[in-house]
Scaffold this motif. Structure first.
Motif, PDB file in Angstrom:
ATOM      1  N   ALA A   1     -40.180 -19.002 -19.720  1.00 28.37           N
ATOM      2  CA  ALA A   1     -41.592 -19.667 -20.331  1.00 28.37           C
ATOM      3  C   ALA A   1     -42.029 -20.063 -21.376  1.00 28.37           C
ATOM      4  O   ALA A   1     -41.220 -18.992 -22.158  1.00 28.37           O
ATOM      5  N   LYS A   2     -41.971 -21.630 -21.975  1.00 32.22           N
ATOM      6  CA  LYS A   2     -42.254 -21.425 -23.144  1.00 32.22           C
ATOM      7  C   LYS A   2     -43.961 -21.777 -23.316  1.00 32.22           C
ATOM      8  O   LYS A   2     -44.082 -22.110 -22.825  1.00 32.22           O
ATOM      9  N   GLY A   3     -44.529 -21.506 -25.050  1.00 35.82           N
ATOM     10  CA  GLY A   3     -45.606 -22.095 -24.870  1.00 35.82           C
ATOM     11  C   GLY A   3     -46.934 -20.838 -24.483  1.00 35.82           C
ATOM     12  O   GLY A   3     -46.291 -20.124 -24.726  1.00 35.82           O
ATOM     13  N   LYS A   4     -48.195 -21.473 -24.705  1.00 35.96           N
ATOM     14  CA  LYS A   4     -49.508 -20.738 -23.807  1.00 35.96           C
ATOM     15  C   LYS A   4     -48.603 -20.118 -22.246  1.00 35.96           C
ATOM     16  O   LYS A   4     -48.861 -20.691 -21.417  1.00 35.96           O
ATOM     17  N   TYR A   5     -48.922 -19.090 -22.046  1.00 39.93           N
ATOM     18  CA  TYR A   5     -48.790 -18.419 -20.815  1.00 39.93           C
ATOM     19  C   TYR A   5     -49.169 -18.380 -20.316  1.00 39.93           C
ATOM     20  O   TYR A   5     -50.144 -18.937 -19.041  1.00 39.93           O
ATOM     21  N   ILE A   6     -50.731 -17.690 -21.108  1.00 44.99           N
ATOM     22  CA  ILE A   6     -51.781 -17.859 -19.637  1.00 44.99           C
ATOM     23  C   ILE A   6     -53.279 -18.122 -20.472  1.00 44.99           C
ATOM     24  O   ILE A   6     -53.482 -18.425 -21.740  1.00 44.99           O
ATOM     25  N   GLN A   7     -53.098 -19.225 -19.952  1.00 48.05           N
ATOM     26  CA  GLN A   7     -54.098 -20.559 -20.723  1.00 48.05           C
ATOM     27  C   GLN A   7     -56.022 -20.102 -20.714  1.00 48.05           C
ATOM     28  O   GLN A   7     -56.531 -20.515 -21.635  1.00 48.05           O
ATOM     29  N   LYS A   8     -55.730 -19.977 -19.554  1.00 48.37           N
ATOM     30  CA  LYS A   8     -57.524 -19.596 -18.882  1.00 48.37           C
ATOM     31  C   LYS A   8     -58.222 -17.891 -17.517  1.00 48.37           C
ATOM     32  O   LYS A   8     -57.017 -18.886 -17.012  1.00 48.37           O
ATOM     33  N   ILE A   9     -59.302 -17.720 -18.426  1.00 47.76           N
ATOM     34  CA  ILE A   9     -59.680 -16.548 -17.529  1.00 47.76           C
ATOM     35  C   ILE A   9     -60.708 -17.028 -17.183  1.00 47.76           C
ATOM     36  O   ILE A   9     -61.544 -16.850 -17.987  1.00 47.76           O
ATOM     37  N   THR A  10     -60.778 -17.041 -15.244  1.00 51.08           N
ATOM     38  CA  THR A  10     -61.533 -16.926 -14.950  1.00 51.08           C
ATOM     39  C   THR A  10     -62.338 -15.941 -13.951  1.00 51.08           C
ATOM     40  O   THR A  10     -61.087 -15.754 -12.804  1.00 51.08           O
ATOM     41  N   LEU A  11     -63.388 -14.371 -14.244  1.00 47.57           N
ATOM     42  CA  LEU A  11     -62.835 -14.195 -13.084  1.00 47.57           C
ATOM     43  C   LEU A  11     -64.425 -14.381 -12.026  1.00 47.57           C
ATOM     44  O   LEU A  11     -65.861 -14.648 -12.041  1.00 47.57           O
ATOM     45  N   THR A  12     -64.199 -14.157 -11.050  1.00 47.92           N
ATOM     46  CA  THR A  12     -64.951 -14.534 -10.056  1.00 47.92           C
ATOM     47  C   THR A  12     -65.670 -13.473  -9.052  1.00 47.92           C
ATOM     48  O   THR A  12     -64.759 -12.627  -9.118  1.00 47.92           O
ATOM     49  N   SER A  13     -66.197 -12.785  -8.160  1.00 51.97           N
ATOM     50  CA  SER A  13     -66.857 -12.118  -7.684  1.00 51.97           C
ATOM     51  C   SER A  13     -67.007 -12.048  -6.355  1.00 51.97           C
ATOM     52  O   SER A  13     -67.144 -14.216  -5.820  1.00 51.97           O
ATOM     53  N   THR A  14     -66.594 -11.864  -5.083  1.00 55.01           N
ATOM     54  CA  THR A  14     -67.062 -12.202  -4.333  1.00 55.01           C
ATOM     55  C   THR A  14     -67.962 -11.646  -2.840  1.00 55.01           C
ATOM     56  O   THR A  14     -67.779 -10.341  -2.813  1.00 55.01           O
ATOM     57  N   MET A  15     -68.234 -11.878  -1.833  1.00 55.86           N
ATOM     58  CA  MET A  15     -68.629 -11.194  -0.664  1.00 55.86           C
ATOM     59  C   MET A  15     -70.211 -10.064  -2.260  1.00 55.86           C
ATOM     60  O   MET A  15     -70.392  -8.918  -1.724  1.00 55.86           O
TER      61      MET A  15
END
Length: 75
Positions: free
Chosen positions: A57-71
């Motif tokens: 894997a090359k380049g930016k491995y983690i591009q974006k993080i979104t944390l959501t809740s359920t229920m």
């Protein structure tokens, strides 16, 4: 089988799944957890994802993080 799974989870085993679009799905806690516990679990998940990065894997491995809740209780 269940005893082994419980033992691994208590030892800090992190599990996550990846869908075909590259999105990771994983719980990081429950509503009863403190903010510190949730933050620690999220950091452990990120560390596990970075550690699992393929060597090719090359380049930016983690591009974006979104944390959501359920229920979540509706206010």
């Amino acid at each position: 089988m269940f005893a082994k799974a419980i033992k691994e989870i208590k030892a800090g085993k992190v599990e996550f799944r990846l869908d075909k679009t590259g999105i990771i799905h994983s719980p990081v806690g429950k509503i009863s957890f403190s903010a510190q516990q949730l933050a620690g679990n999220a950091q452990a998940l990120l560390a596990a994802v970075v550690k699992a990065k393929p060597a090719a894997a090359k380049g930016k491995y983690i591009q974006k993080i979104t944390l959501t809740s359920t229920m979540v209780p509706v206010s």
